[in-house]
Design an enzyme around this catalytic site. Sequence first.
Site, PDB file in Angstrom:
ATOM      1  N   CYS A   1      -6.972 -16.034 -48.776  1.00 62.46           N
ATOM      2  CA  CYS A   1      -8.254 -15.644 -49.275  1.00 62.46           C
ATOM      3  C   CYS A   1      -8.563 -15.709 -50.782  1.00 62.46           C
ATOM      4  O   CYS A   1      -7.238 -15.450 -51.548  1.00 62.46           O
ATOM      5  CB  CYS A   1      -7.988 -13.924 -48.842  1.00 62.46           C
ATOM      6  SG  CYS A   1      -9.812 -12.978 -49.359  1.00 62.46           S
TER       7      CYS A   1
ATOM      8  N   CYS B   1     -23.213  -8.680 -40.291  1.00 65.01           N
ATOM      9  CA  CYS B   1     -21.797  -8.245 -40.428  1.00 65.01           C
ATOM     10  C   CYS B   1     -21.802  -7.789 -42.016  1.00 65.01           C
ATOM     11  O   CYS B   1     -21.949  -8.614 -42.793  1.00 65.01           O
ATOM     12  CB  CYS B   1     -20.916  -9.592 -40.248  1.00 65.01           C
ATOM     13  SG  CYS B   1     -21.233 -10.181 -38.503  1.00 65.01           S
TER      14      CYS B   1
ATOM     15  N   CYS C   1      -9.182  -7.668 -54.782  1.00 62.14           N
ATOM     16  CA  CYS C   1      -8.481  -6.941 -53.435  1.00 62.14           C
ATOM     17  C   CYS C   1      -7.237  -6.964 -53.670  1.00 62.14           C
ATOM     18  O   CYS C   1      -6.432  -7.712 -54.344  1.00 62.14           O
ATOM     19  CB  CYS C   1      -8.924  -7.796 -52.229  1.00 62.14           C
ATOM     20  SG  CYS C   1      -7.872  -7.113 -50.768  1.00 62.14           S
TER      21      CYS C   1
ATOM     22  N   ARG D   1     -16.930 -16.718 -31.376  1.00 59.69           N
ATOM     23  CA  ARG D   1     -17.748 -17.311 -32.444  1.00 59.69           C
ATOM     24  C   ARG D   1     -17.086 -18.180 -33.442  1.00 59.69           C
ATOM     25  O   ARG D   1     -16.118 -18.188 -33.794  1.00 59.69           O
ATOM     26  CB  ARG D   1     -17.972 -15.957 -33.308  1.00 59.69           C
ATOM     27  CG  ARG D   1     -18.822 -16.148 -34.364  1.00 59.69           C
ATOM     28  CD  ARG D   1     -19.234 -14.815 -35.216  1.00 59.69           C
ATOM     29  NE  ARG D   1     -19.588 -13.805 -34.369  1.00 59.69           N
ATOM     30  CZ  ARG D   1     -19.459 -12.630 -34.341  1.00 59.69           C
ATOM     31  NH1 ARG D   1     -18.755 -12.051 -35.391  1.00 59.69           N
ATOM     32  NH2 ARG D   1     -19.733 -11.652 -33.430  1.00 59.69           N
TER      33      ARG D   1
ATOM     34  N   CYS E   1     -14.462  -6.824 -32.657  1.00 56.63           N
ATOM     35  CA  CYS E   1     -14.512  -8.061 -32.932  1.00 56.63           C
ATOM     36  C   CYS E   1     -13.118  -8.592 -33.687  1.00 56.63           C
ATOM     37  O   CYS E   1     -12.854  -7.823 -34.710  1.00 56.63           O
ATOM     38  CB  CYS E   1     -15.627  -8.218 -33.923  1.00 56.63           C
ATOM     39  SG  CYS E   1     -15.916  -9.876 -34.766  1.00 56.63           S
TER      40      CYS E   1
ATOM     41  N   CYS F   1     -22.283  -4.944 -37.570  1.00 59.00           N
ATOM     42  CA  CYS F   1     -20.775  -5.086 -37.348  1.00 59.00           C
ATOM     43  C   CYS F   1     -20.252  -4.655 -38.892  1.00 59.00           C
ATOM     44  O   CYS F   1     -20.662  -5.257 -39.786  1.00 59.00           O
ATOM     45  CB  CYS F   1     -20.227  -5.987 -36.893  1.00 59.00           C
ATOM     46  SG  CYS F   1     -18.733  -6.506 -36.768  1.00 59.00           S
TER      47      CYS F   1
ATOM     48  N   CYS G   1      -3.141 -11.652 -49.079  1.00 55.10           N
ATOM     49  CA  CYS G   1      -3.401 -12.416 -47.993  1.00 55.10           C
ATOM     50  C   CYS G   1      -3.413 -13.975 -48.254  1.00 55.10           C
ATOM     51  O   CYS G   1      -4.620 -14.039 -49.186  1.00 55.10           O
ATOM     52  CB  CYS G   1      -4.446 -12.107 -47.092  1.00 55.10           C
ATOM     53  SG  CYS G   1      -4.480 -10.462 -46.514  1.00 55.10           S
TER      54      CYS G   1
END
Length: 381
Positions: A72, A109, A65, A272, A202, A142, A69
């Site tokens: 992560c 998901c 990626c 959740r 979400c 999702c 962040c």
Amino acid sequence: MDLLKTLVDKGLRRELPTRDEARAVLETSDDELLDVVAAAGKVRRHWFGRRVKLNYLVNLKSGLCPEDCSYCSQRLGSKAEILKYTWLKTDEAASAAEAGLKGGAKRVCLVASGRGPTDRDIDRVSQTISAIKEQHEGVEVCACLGLLSEGQADRLREAGADAYNHNLNTSESTYGDICTTHDFSDRQETVRHAQGAGLSACSGLIAGMGESDEDLVDVVFALRELDPDSVPVNFLIPFEGTPLADEWNLTPQRALRILAMVRFVHPDAEVRLAAGREVHLRSLQPLALHLANSIFLGDYLTSEGQAGQSDLDMIADAGFEVEGADTTTLPAHRVPGRPAEDGDQPQDQGESEHRQRPGIRAEELVSVRRRGAGTALPPNA
């Protein structure tokens, strides 16, 4: 405790608590913890009974990626030892989804690493959504693909997606401390794109990144302004190779207080229990079911979760039940065009008429082992 009575009364009316009241929940002592859980549990049962919704995550693309962040393992410059691979083929993704659905999940998901999808990526994911929908009538899908451009949410909706996930993660004032390649407003805009396209939003948070009580209240109230239907609560797993590798500052009691505060601020939303529950709640996971009405079943993105059979046993032993495929998760006022019916939510202290759907066999919850050790936090979530 007057505070808890006030919060329960407000939760039953869908009334927003004050910031001071929300912060006070986080400041309660361990001696008061069971009282806090019991109070928030009344709100949870009022809107969702004793049902627990099961969700299953399919990692479509792992690693590499370009975003930074800090939480992560798939971030730019990460040294975490994770499995990296490009897009799963449509049949591979559909097969992975089927494993979770056979284990009892009602929502799949679909997650992919990256800043955001290209138009070609949207085509790929749309094909996967269509394949899953064709094979499994009534399944919820999702997508979690990062920052969305104008029109991309509409295309996902047209392909059959039901929801879109993009978490705010932390407060706006501290967002720059965990990410520099995009900002807080980018995340808010993506959630609004999803809502504007008619997708169920979400959006949640990550706790345990060194934030203050004020930060937690800030992000939970910012989420309330967006009013997502689902609010996932992730607990940081600080794996080696990430900048937050030393942030081990959560206790099971702290995690429960955070969940309770989220429930009071989002009384009628699907809360959740997400990444990190096994690591930080440990033996207190069953208490969290009195606060959250939804969990992930099986593995996360780059780490393994609790065994599916253990989750199903935990739900049953705690006096809860798996939400059936024929049950609408959200209260009627949150479902556009759905009229309230006799026996509809709120469910008056959790006497749900629905039972675990027949045929769920936890041994069928087969994990697709395409991932290795790493963070259990969605890269774009």
